[in-house]
Design a protein around this motif. Structure first.
Motif, PDB file in Angstrom:
ATOM      1  N   GLY A  23       0.788  -1.228   0.000  1.00 41.15           N
ATOM      2  CA  GLY A  23       0.000   0.000   0.000  1.00 41.15           C
ATOM      3  C   GLY A  23       0.817   1.272   0.000  1.00 41.15           C
ATOM      4  N   ASP A  24       0.304   2.269   0.735  1.00 40.39           N
ATOM      5  CA  ASP A  24       0.851   3.624   0.663  1.00 40.39           C
ATOM      6  C   ASP A  24       1.691   4.005   1.877  1.00 40.39           C
ATOM      7  OD1 ASP A  24      -0.452   4.184  -1.828  1.00 40.39           O
ATOM      8  OD2 ASP A  24      -2.325   4.331  -0.703  1.00 40.39           O
ATOM      9  N   GLU A  25       2.403   3.053   2.416  1.00 42.25           N
ATOM     10  CA  GLU A  25       3.317   3.279   3.548  1.00 42.25           C
ATOM     11  C   GLU A  25       2.590   3.659   4.847  1.00 42.25           C
ATOM     12  OE1 GLU A  25       6.335   2.398   3.123  1.00 42.25           O
ATOM     13  OE2 GLU A  25       6.481   2.397   0.955  1.00 42.25           O
ATOM     14  N   GLU A  26       1.262   3.402   4.915  1.00 45.16           N
ATOM     15  CA  GLU A  26       0.550   3.794   6.127  1.00 45.16           C
ATOM     16  C   GLU A  26       0.647   2.753   7.236  1.00 45.16           C
ATOM     17  OE1 GLU A  26      -2.970   2.903   3.372  1.00 45.16           O
ATOM     18  OE2 GLU A  26      -0.857   2.344   3.378  1.00 45.16           O
ATOM     19  N   ARG A  27       1.378   1.650   7.006  1.00 44.69           N
ATOM     20  CA  ARG A  27       1.628   0.695   8.088  1.00 44.69           C
ATOM     21  C   ARG A  27       3.017   0.068   7.981  1.00 44.69           C
ATOM     22  NH1 ARG A  27      -2.470  -4.296   6.335  1.00 44.69           N
ATOM     23  NH2 ARG A  27      -2.015  -4.210   4.107  1.00 44.69           N
ATOM     24  N   THR A  28       3.948   0.794   7.398  1.00 40.78           N
ATOM     25  CA  THR A  28       5.295   0.258   7.193  1.00 40.78           C
ATOM     26  C   THR A  28       5.946  -0.130   8.511  1.00 40.78           C
ATOM     27  OG1 THR A  28       5.556   1.576   5.190  1.00 40.78           O
ATOM     28  CG2 THR A  28       7.559   0.747   6.237  1.00 40.78           C
ATOM     29  N   ALA A  29       5.912   0.768   9.491  1.00 43.81           N
ATOM     30  CA  ALA A  29       6.528   0.466  10.789  1.00 43.81           C
ATOM     31  C   ALA A  29       5.859  -0.729  11.442  1.00 43.81           C
ATOM     32  CB  ALA A  29       6.437   1.689  11.704  1.00 43.81           C
ATOM     33  N   GLU A  30       4.534  -0.809  11.332  1.00 48.07           N
ATOM     34  CA  GLU A  30       3.793  -1.897  11.946  1.00 48.07           C
ATOM     35  C   GLU A  30       4.109  -3.239  11.287  1.00 48.07           C
ATOM     36  OE1 GLU A  30       2.622   0.989  10.999  1.00 48.07           O
ATOM     37  OE2 GLU A  30       1.316   1.852  12.549  1.00 48.07           O
ATOM     38  N   LEU A  31       4.268  -3.234   9.969  1.00 43.70           N
ATOM     39  CA  LEU A  31       4.607  -4.481   9.287  1.00 43.70           C
ATOM     40  C   LEU A  31       5.978  -4.993   9.726  1.00 43.70           C
ATOM     41  CD1 LEU A  31       3.247  -3.752   5.695  1.00 43.70           C
ATOM     42  CD2 LEU A  31       2.423  -5.496   7.288  1.00 43.70           C
ATOM     43  N   HIS A  32       6.891  -4.085   9.957  1.00 44.37           N
ATOM     44  CA  HIS A  32       8.198  -4.500  10.458  1.00 44.37           C
ATOM     45  C   HIS A  32       8.086  -5.027  11.892  1.00 44.37           C
ATOM     46  CE1 HIS A  32      11.168  -3.416   7.349  1.00 44.37           C
ATOM     47  NE2 HIS A  32      10.265  -2.508   6.970  1.00 44.37           N
ATOM     48  N   GLU A  33       7.369  -4.302  12.741  1.00 45.10           N
ATOM     49  CA  GLU A  33       7.308  -4.689  14.149  1.00 45.10           C
ATOM     50  C   GLU A  33       6.530  -5.985  14.377  1.00 45.10           C
ATOM     51  OE1 GLU A  33       5.893  -3.008  18.554  1.00 45.10           O
ATOM     52  OE2 GLU A  33       5.512  -1.806  16.754  1.00 45.10           O
ATOM     53  N   PHE A  34       5.403  -6.153  13.693  1.00 45.33           N
ATOM     54  CA  PHE A  34       4.503  -7.269  14.000  1.00 45.33           C
ATOM     55  C   PHE A  34       4.601  -8.437  13.029  1.00 45.33           C
ATOM     56  CE2 PHE A  34       2.521  -3.643  16.101  1.00 45.33           C
ATOM     57  CZ  PHE A  34       2.246  -4.175  17.357  1.00 45.33           C
ATOM     58  N   LEU A  35       5.329  -8.265  11.945  1.00 43.32           N
ATOM     59  CA  LEU A  35       5.401  -9.342  10.962  1.00 43.32           C
ATOM     60  C   LEU A  35       6.840  -9.680  10.574  1.00 43.32           C
ATOM     61  CD1 LEU A  35       4.020 -11.288   8.973  1.00 43.32           C
ATOM     62  CD2 LEU A  35       3.783  -9.369   7.372  1.00 43.32           C
ATOM     63  N   ILE A  36       7.525  -8.739   9.969  1.00 39.62           N
ATOM     64  CA  ILE A  36       8.836  -9.043   9.405  1.00 39.62           C
ATOM     65  C   ILE A  36       9.861  -9.363  10.496  1.00 39.62           C
ATOM     66  CG2 ILE A  36      10.743  -8.118   8.030  1.00 39.62           C
ATOM     67  CD1 ILE A  36       8.625  -6.469   6.492  1.00 39.62           C
ATOM     68  N   ASN A  37       9.971  -8.517  11.507  1.00 46.21           N
ATOM     69  CA  ASN A  37      10.975  -8.744  12.556  1.00 46.21           C
ATOM     70  C   ASN A  37      10.730 -10.023  13.357  1.00 46.21           C
ATOM     71  OD1 ASN A  37      12.183  -6.401  11.712  1.00 46.21           O
ATOM     72  ND2 ASN A  37      11.430  -5.134  13.397  1.00 46.21           N
ATOM     73  N   PRO A  38       9.481 -10.300  13.805  1.00 45.58           N
ATOM     74  CA  PRO A  38       9.255 -11.555  14.537  1.00 45.58           C
ATOM     75  C   PRO A  38       9.592 -12.794  13.718  1.00 45.58           C
ATOM     76  CG  PRO A  38       7.451 -10.037  14.932  1.00 45.58           C
ATOM     77  CD  PRO A  38       8.288  -9.427  13.850  1.00 45.58           C
TER      78      PRO A  38
END
Length: 379
Positions: free
Chosen positions: A194-209
């Protein structure tokens, strides 16, 4: 009833998450013997992107999952509303439609006696208020909003005189648990960047874990920029590109868990609106862990239908629990599926829509299938 629906696209779900719900509503209306006609613009961006990237065969494949699903293409400059709306009882206009079409339908309604409703399934009433305010709904009979907060905005801004909350729901004719014949990995996530409106959240709750736990994971979706693809590769996550929405149940069956990462507007300004993704996962019987969102309308039972992670550390903890505790998996999957089947299918939403039609004064003999239902709703 004769029902005419104006959609952005019925055939394509490329970057068009509403397609799941819209298709399910059409099919359920047909099951109830309503006469349904769908119209979509001939050059809709979702369908054009789908065909250009994956070919017309993907449109044909849809029929395997939605037999008999049909649409009509129109050109706004040549669209004859007298013809397409002849004999209509109810007209639904989805909010991804041209402003000119919305206005013309309202003007046409003035000279005719069908009921006309605007259907909003997006956060633009909050994030793009000036654009939404320019939709001319003066002659509409009301608005169907997919959350209480959206409904209230329409009323408070005086964009409409009547509005109803009409949440999305699962199409359980397609979204149901599949037999697990193979396990392809630990975690699957289906969603667009999308339009970067959840970039930080995707890293914190998906990619990093996923990276820190060393999970085998796969992500599907479109509009992933180069930096997102690099982050997935760095975390060892396989990127699967676009996945037809109707194939999501088959993918859920190959993995042990999925997560929900809502876009920031839904978390900050639109409590009570989970979007379609949790409905899809729960309806397929896969354990779900979600980043924080406020279930302000009590659609679910957090902690029993799904687990909620307040931060990345809790997401890791919940993932470890689900991946190591089969009884917890079975408990979550069963409770979530039960909630969907009892409250949140497209059949439930069509019943709600039929009741709204009754409020609007449409003849009960047209709305309900038999005398018993007519009498029940007349009381």
């Amino acid at each position: 009833m004769k029902i005419v629906l104006f959609y952005h696209s019925l055939l394509s779900d490329w970057n068009h998450g509403n397609a799941h719900f819209l298709r399910g509503i059409v099919q359920e209306l047909k099951v109830r013997n309503h006469e349904v006609h769908v119209f979509e613009p001939e050059n809709a961006w979702s369908l054009q992107n789908l065909i250009s990237e994956y070919g017309p065969e993907k449109v044909k494949e849809l029929q395997q999952y939605y037999p008999g699903l049909q649409t009509n293409f129109y050109n706004l400059s040549s669209l004859n509303l007298d013809t397409v709306l002849q004999g209509a009882d109810l007209v639904l206009v989805h909010e991804w439609n041209d402003h000119e079409l919305v206005k013309r339908l309202g003007e046409h309604r003035l000279q005719n006696n069908y009921k006309l409703l605007f259907h909003d399934t997006h956060h633009r009433a909050v994030t793009e208020k000036s654009s939404m305010a320019t939709y001319d709904l003066a002659h509409y009979d009301g608005v169907l909003a997919f959350g209480e907060v959206i409904k209230n905005i329409y009323l408070q801004e005086k964009w409409t005189q009547k509005a109803w909350t009409w949440h999305e729901a699962a199409d359980d004719s397609v979204f149901y648990p599949r037999t697990k014949t193979e396990i392809a990995g630990d975690l699957v996530w289906i969603g667009n960047w999308g339009d970067e409106e959840r970039t930080a959240e995707l890293h914190e709750f998906l990619i990093n874990p996923v990276k820190e736990l060393g999970l085998k994971a796969k992500i599907y979706g479109v509009r992933y920029p180069e930096h997102a693809l690099k982050s997935l590769a760095d975390a060892g996550i396989e990127y699967g590109g676009w996945l037809p929405n109707y194939k999501a149940p088959e993918e859920f069956a190959k993995y042990k868990v999925t997560v929900h990462v809502p876009r920031r507007p839904y978390v900050v300004a639109l409590p009570g609106i989970p979007t379609i993704r949790p409905f899809e996962a729960l309806s397929c019987g896969i354990p779900l862990i979600t980043a924080p969102w406020e279930d302000a309308e009590n659609l679910f039972t957090p902690g029993q239908d799904f687990l909620v992670a307040k931060n990345g550390a809790e997401m890791k903890m919940h993932l470890q629990t689900v991946l190591s505790n089969q009884s917890k998996v079975d408990e979550l999957a069963a409770h979530g599926l039960k909630t969907i089947n009892q409250r949140h299918t497209c059949a439930h939403r069509v019943t709600e829509l039929e009741n709204i039609c009754g409020e609007l004064g449409i003849n009960p003999a047209k709305i309900y299938r038999n005398k018993k239902e007519q009498n029940l709703h007349a009381k």
